[in-house]
Scaffold this motif. Structure first.
Motif, mmCIF file in Angstrom:
data_model
loop_
_atom_site.group_PDB
_atom_site.id
_atom_site.type_symbol
_atom_site.label_atom_id
_atom_site.label_comp_id
_atom_site.label_asym_id
_atom_site.label_seq_id
_atom_site.Cartn_x
_atom_site.Cartn_y
_atom_site.Cartn_z
ATOM 1 N N THR A 174 0.841 -1.193 0.000
ATOM 2 C CA THR A 174 0.000 0.000 0.000
ATOM 3 C C THR A 174 0.877 1.243 0.000
ATOM 4 O O THR A 174 1.830 1.333 0.772
ATOM 5 C CB THR A 174 -0.919 0.024 1.228
ATOM 6 N N VAL A 175 0.549 2.186 -0.872
ATOM 7 C CA VAL A 175 1.240 3.468 -0.907
ATOM 8 C C VAL A 175 0.288 4.534 -0.377
ATOM 9 O O VAL A 175 -0.869 4.619 -0.805
ATOM 10 C CB VAL A 175 1.691 3.825 -2.338
ATOM 11 N N LYS A 176 0.758 5.333 0.564
ATOM 12 C CA LYS A 176 -0.049 6.409 1.136
ATOM 13 C C LYS A 176 0.684 7.732 0.941
ATOM 14 O O LYS A 176 1.555 8.110 1.721
ATOM 15 C CB LYS A 176 -0.278 6.149 2.629
ATOM 16 N N PRO A 177 0.367 8.475 -0.136
ATOM 17 C CA PRO A 177 0.957 9.803 -0.304
ATOM 18 C C PRO A 177 0.482 10.733 0.819
ATOM 19 O O PRO A 177 -0.640 10.602 1.321
ATOM 20 C CB PRO A 177 0.428 10.259 -1.669
ATOM 21 N N LEU A 178 1.314 11.665 1.189
ATOM 22 C CA LEU A 178 0.992 12.580 2.285
ATOM 23 C C LEU A 178 -0.274 13.372 1.980
ATOM 24 O O LEU A 178 -0.389 14.016 0.924
ATOM 25 C CB LEU A 178 2.171 13.526 2.506
ATOM 26 N N ARG B 62 -3.080 12.490 1.031
ATOM 27 C CA ARG B 62 -3.854 12.035 -0.118
ATOM 28 C C ARG B 62 -4.290 10.596 0.117
ATOM 29 O O ARG B 62 -3.718 9.899 0.972
ATOM 30 C CB ARG B 62 -3.015 12.139 -1.398
ATOM 31 N N PRO B 63 -5.299 10.115 -0.617
ATOM 32 C CA PRO B 63 -5.792 8.758 -0.392
ATOM 33 C C PRO B 63 -4.736 7.694 -0.670
ATOM 34 O O PRO B 63 -3.885 7.846 -1.559
ATOM 35 C CB PRO B 63 -6.965 8.637 -1.378
ATOM 36 N N ALA B 64 -4.804 6.606 0.086
ATOM 37 C CA ALA B 64 -3.909 5.472 -0.123
ATOM 38 C C ALA B 64 -4.377 4.656 -1.327
ATOM 39 O O ALA B 64 -5.549 4.692 -1.716
ATOM 40 C CB ALA B 64 -3.884 4.593 1.125
ATOM 41 N N TYR B 65 -3.438 3.924 -1.924
ATOM 42 C CA TYR B 65 -3.789 3.032 -3.020
ATOM 43 C C TYR B 65 -2.895 1.795 -2.970
ATOM 44 O O TYR B 65 -1.779 1.831 -2.435
ATOM 45 C CB TYR B 65 -3.660 3.734 -4.373
ATOM 46 N N GLN B 66 -3.402 0.714 -3.518
ATOM 47 C CA GLN B 66 -2.627 -0.526 -3.558
ATOM 48 C C GLN B 66 -1.681 -0.493 -4.746
ATOM 49 O O GLN B 66 -2.087 -0.174 -5.869
ATOM 50 C CB GLN B 66 -3.551 -1.737 -3.647
ATOM 51 N N HIS B 67 -0.411 -0.820 -4.474
ATOM 52 C CA HIS B 67 0.599 -0.816 -5.529
ATOM 53 C C HIS B 67 0.750 -2.230 -6.068
ATOM 54 O O HIS B 67 1.085 -3.159 -5.326
ATOM 55 C CB HIS B 67 1.930 -0.308 -4.984
ATOM 56 N N GLU B 68 0.494 -2.409 -7.350
ATOM 57 C CA GLU B 68 0.605 -3.721 -7.976
ATOM 58 C C GLU B 68 2.042 -3.944 -8.457
ATOM 59 O O GLU B 68 2.662 -3.046 -9.036
ATOM 60 C CB GLU B 68 -0.354 -3.829 -9.158
ATOM 61 N N TYR B 69 2.540 -5.137 -8.209
ATOM 62 C CA TYR B 69 3.876 -5.499 -8.684
ATOM 63 C C TYR B 69 3.885 -7.002 -8.918
ATOM 64 O O TYR B 69 3.080 -7.750 -8.357
ATOM 65 C CB TYR B 69 4.956 -5.089 -7.679
ATOM 66 N N ALA B 70 4.802 -7.462 -9.749
ATOM 67 C CA ALA B 70 4.829 -8.869 -10.130
ATOM 68 C C ALA B 70 5.510 -9.702 -9.054
ATOM 69 O O ALA B 70 6.609 -9.362 -8.592
ATOM 70 C CB ALA B 70 5.553 -9.037 -11.463
#
Length: 302
Positions: free
Chosen positions: A214-218, A220-228
């Motif tokens: 999960t990435v949470k910019p300061l 701003r809303p959090a979002y799930q970071h997709e990676y392989a």
């Protein structure tokens, strides 16, 4: 098959030797292989003591062979993805790294069923397992400058410590907090990875034990970071990635990410400084002991 390493090397002339034995045998194997011109891939820790670790690295240098420490946790896809987010400036300047790992195999019957020799190891958890996360912290946050360490022996099953708490000061005033134990169950069954939280001045990245990032910019809303994440191999196929890096750098002449000399002066020094800190109950600066080896000014025997 062979029962003598020197004979095996003489008769097969390998380009390199991959050392996957217990630490107390590493130096002897390196001395045999390096003398015959073989490059070395050596499992962590380099050796059980600081002096042996220095001697092993010096042996490779004296014989003109290359040495990479097989520290494959930094090749796990979640840590590579976090490093990429840091490099892209997604969370800004890194300030704090937290790494937490729970396992309960010290409390199994018998203890450590997959690696029963852990029972006899003293010291144990810091040099055997937590060492991985020290390297991860350095990979994500920079060079290690100071360490404060507490050790506990909770299970009674192992001769050495089974719980470790570390606080590291990294380059640029970055903090790293590491907690590992073999005496407490994880929050989820069959976890894929550690819990990690990397904080920056513009947000944070959180890695949960199921691999969710999960990435949470300061502000701003959090979002799930997709990676392989590969579904084959060890922990995201990281062992293969480390071996691929080793072979690729041998072929190209590029530096290994975990060159023996650098790993000795950073990770191994931090491990032994950690034991010193736990005994003295004080923080230990890596600017002092164990003494950093200045390889540029070390005499090389030919």
């Amino acid at each position: 098959g062979y029962t003598e390493l020197a004979q095996a090397i003489e008769q097969t002339s390998p380009d390199f030797v991959d050392i996957a034995t217990r630490p107390d045998s590493h130096l002897e194997i390196v001395e045999i292989a390096a003398a015959q011109g073989c490059h070395l891939l050596c499992q962590k820790p380099i050796a059980p003591t600081w002096n042996e670790s220095v001697q092993l690295v010096r042996t490779c240098r004296n014989h003109g062979v290359r040495l990479m420490i097989n520290e494959n946790w930094r090749w796990q896809p979640w840590y590579r993805a976090i490093r990429k987010l840091i490099d892209e400036g997604v969370i800004g300047q890194v300030t704090t790294i937290t790494l937490i790992r729970h396992e309960a195999d010290a409390l199994s019957n018998p203890p450590f069923p997959n690696q029963p020799y852990f029972v006899e190891m003293e010291p144990f958890l810091l040099i055997e397992s937590t060492i991985h996360l020290i390297d991860v912290a350095s990979f994500l946050g920079g060079g290690i400058e100071e360490i404060n360490c507490d050790l506990r022996r909770l299970s009674g099953a192992s001769k050495g410590e089974d719980t470790v708490r570390l606080h590291l000061h990294l380059t640029g005033e970055v903090w790293a907090n590491i907690y590992t134990t073999r005496c407490s169950e994880p929050d989820v069954a069959n976890p894929l990875c550690e819990y990690a939280r990397i904080e920056g001045k513009r947000g944070f990245v959180r890695l949960d034990r199921d691999g969710t990032m999960t990435v949470k910019p300061l502000h701003r809303p959090a979002y799930q970071h997709e990676y392989a994440v590969p579904t084959v191999g060890y922990r995201g196929d990281s062992a293969r990635m480390a071996l691929q890096h080793f072979a690729g750098c041998l072929a190209s002449g590029e530096a290994f990410e975990t060159e023996g000399e650098g790993y000795l002066n950073q990770v191994m020094r931090a491990v032994f400084a950690g034991y010193e800190s736990a005994e003295s109950r004080e923080s230990v600066s890596l600017r002092r002991g164990p003494e950093r080896v200045d390889w540029e000014n070390v005499g090389v025997k030919h």
